[in-house]
Design a protein around this motif. Sequence first.
Motif, PDB file in Angstrom:
ATOM      1  N   ILE A 137     -34.116  36.105  33.960  1.00 15.84           N
ATOM      2  CA  ILE A 137     -35.123  36.749  35.044  1.00 15.84           C
ATOM      3  C   ILE A 137     -34.725  38.006  34.980  1.00 15.84           C
ATOM      4  O   ILE A 137     -33.658  38.684  35.325  1.00 15.84           O
ATOM      5  CB  ILE A 137     -34.835  35.839  36.325  1.00 15.84           C
ATOM      6  N   LEU A 138     -35.905  38.724  34.961  1.00 16.30           N
ATOM      7  CA  LEU A 138     -35.697  40.477  35.016  1.00 16.30           C
ATOM      8  C   LEU A 138     -35.877  40.590  36.636  1.00 16.30           C
ATOM      9  O   LEU A 138     -36.587  40.203  37.451  1.00 16.30           O
ATOM     10  CB  LEU A 138     -36.778  41.093  34.123  1.00 16.30           C
ATOM     11  N   GLY A 139     -35.042  41.858  36.900  1.00 13.95           N
ATOM     12  CA  GLY A 139     -35.338  42.286  38.455  1.00 13.95           C
ATOM     13  C   GLY A 139     -34.344  41.408  39.038  1.00 13.95           C
ATOM     14  O   GLY A 139     -33.592  40.757  38.799  1.00 13.95           O
ATOM     15  N   ALA A 140     -34.656  41.799  40.489  1.00  8.00           N
ATOM     16  CA  ALA A 140     -33.972  40.897  41.594  1.00  8.00           C
ATOM     17  C   ALA A 140     -34.241  39.544  41.667  1.00  8.00           C
ATOM     18  O   ALA A 140     -35.408  38.930  41.329  1.00  8.00           O
ATOM     19  CB  ALA A 140     -33.892  41.877  42.833  1.00  8.00           C
ATOM     20  N   ASN A 141     -33.167  38.983  41.985  1.00 11.58           N
ATOM     21  CA  ASN A 141     -33.465  37.370  42.384  1.00 11.58           C
ATOM     22  C   ASN A 141     -32.165  37.122  43.253  1.00 11.58           C
ATOM     23  O   ASN A 141     -31.279  36.816  42.971  1.00 11.58           O
ATOM     24  CB  ASN A 141     -33.315  36.565  41.078  1.00 11.58           C
ATOM     25  N   PRO A 142     -32.510  36.870  44.656  1.00 12.76           N
ATOM     26  CA  PRO A 142     -33.764  36.739  45.226  1.00 12.76           C
ATOM     27  C   PRO A 142     -34.596  38.289  45.310  1.00 12.76           C
ATOM     28  O   PRO A 142     -34.107  39.210  45.232  1.00 12.76           O
ATOM     29  CB  PRO A 142     -33.769  36.493  46.717  1.00 12.76           C
ATOM     30  N   TYR A 143     -36.120  38.109  45.387  1.00 16.53           N
ATOM     31  CA  TYR A 143     -36.828  39.310  45.030  1.00 16.53           C
ATOM     32  C   TYR A 143     -37.434  39.405  46.558  1.00 16.53           C
ATOM     33  O   TYR A 143     -38.077  38.679  47.190  1.00 16.53           O
ATOM     34  CB  TYR A 143     -37.961  39.028  44.030  1.00 16.53           C
ATOM     35  N   THR A 144     -37.527  40.827  47.125  1.00 18.44           N
ATOM     36  CA  THR A 144     -37.845  40.930  48.501  1.00 18.44           C
ATOM     37  C   THR A 144     -39.181  41.673  48.347  1.00 18.44           C
ATOM     38  O   THR A 144     -39.357  42.866  47.418  1.00 18.44           O
ATOM     39  CB  THR A 144     -36.865  41.829  49.145  1.00 18.44           C
ATOM     40  N   HIS A 145     -40.145  41.253  48.769  1.00 19.70           N
ATOM     41  CA  HIS A 145     -41.584  41.751  48.743  1.00 19.70           C
ATOM     42  C   HIS A 145     -42.434  42.231  49.881  1.00 19.70           C
ATOM     43  O   HIS A 145     -41.987  41.396  50.976  1.00 19.70           O
ATOM     44  CB  HIS A 145     -42.417  40.428  47.972  1.00 19.70           C
ATOM     45  N   VAL A 156     -35.975  29.576  38.361  1.00 21.33           N
ATOM     46  CA  VAL A 156     -36.612  30.158  39.374  1.00 21.33           C
ATOM     47  C   VAL A 156     -36.323  31.191  40.141  1.00 21.33           C
ATOM     48  O   VAL A 156     -35.058  31.528  39.961  1.00 21.33           O
ATOM     49  CB  VAL A 156     -36.289  28.934  40.614  1.00 21.33           C
ATOM     50  N   ARG A 157     -37.346  32.083  40.497  1.00 17.57           N
ATOM     51  CA  ARG A 157     -36.864  33.259  41.233  1.00 17.57           C
ATOM     52  C   ARG A 157     -37.342  32.743  42.748  1.00 17.57           C
ATOM     53  O   ARG A 157     -38.425  32.232  43.038  1.00 17.57           O
ATOM     54  CB  ARG A 157     -37.860  34.435  40.615  1.00 17.57           C
ATOM     55  N   ASP A 158     -36.468  33.333  43.538  1.00 18.49           N
ATOM     56  CA  ASP A 158     -36.860  33.172  45.270  1.00 18.49           C
ATOM     57  C   ASP A 158     -37.538  34.369  45.578  1.00 18.49           C
ATOM     58  O   ASP A 158     -37.023  35.649  45.218  1.00 18.49           O
ATOM     59  CB  ASP A 158     -35.642  32.809  45.717  1.00 18.49           C
TER      60      ASP A 158
END
Length: 108
Positions: A35-43, A100-102
């Motif tokens: 998974i690229l980028g943050a995980n968990p991802y804040t949007h 899975v990305r949260d």
Amino acid sequence: MKKIYSITLLLLFLCLFFLSCEREDDDKNPPEITILGANPYTHTLGQPYDDPGATASDEEDGDISDKINIEKDVDINTQGYDYHVYYSVEDDAGNETSAVRDVYVLSF
């Protein structure tokens, strides 16, 4: 002489056939998803969601990132911590893996 030649060809064909079958059966290793980028991802609430994505590789097949299936259940208009992006991929031998990305949708 023709019988010996025919039998030799038949044996050669059978050996090649069984060797090729064994190679496919030997591939029991599932691919790997990164998974690229943050995980968990804040949007940010209300902003368009642009997923950073993922890559996939397999020992036998190499880079299979183009085979990744992505399913998103992110509601950008509702604040919450229960959103996910699901990644799954299958290699040429039928081995599967998933990740899975949260995603947290928050107002700032």
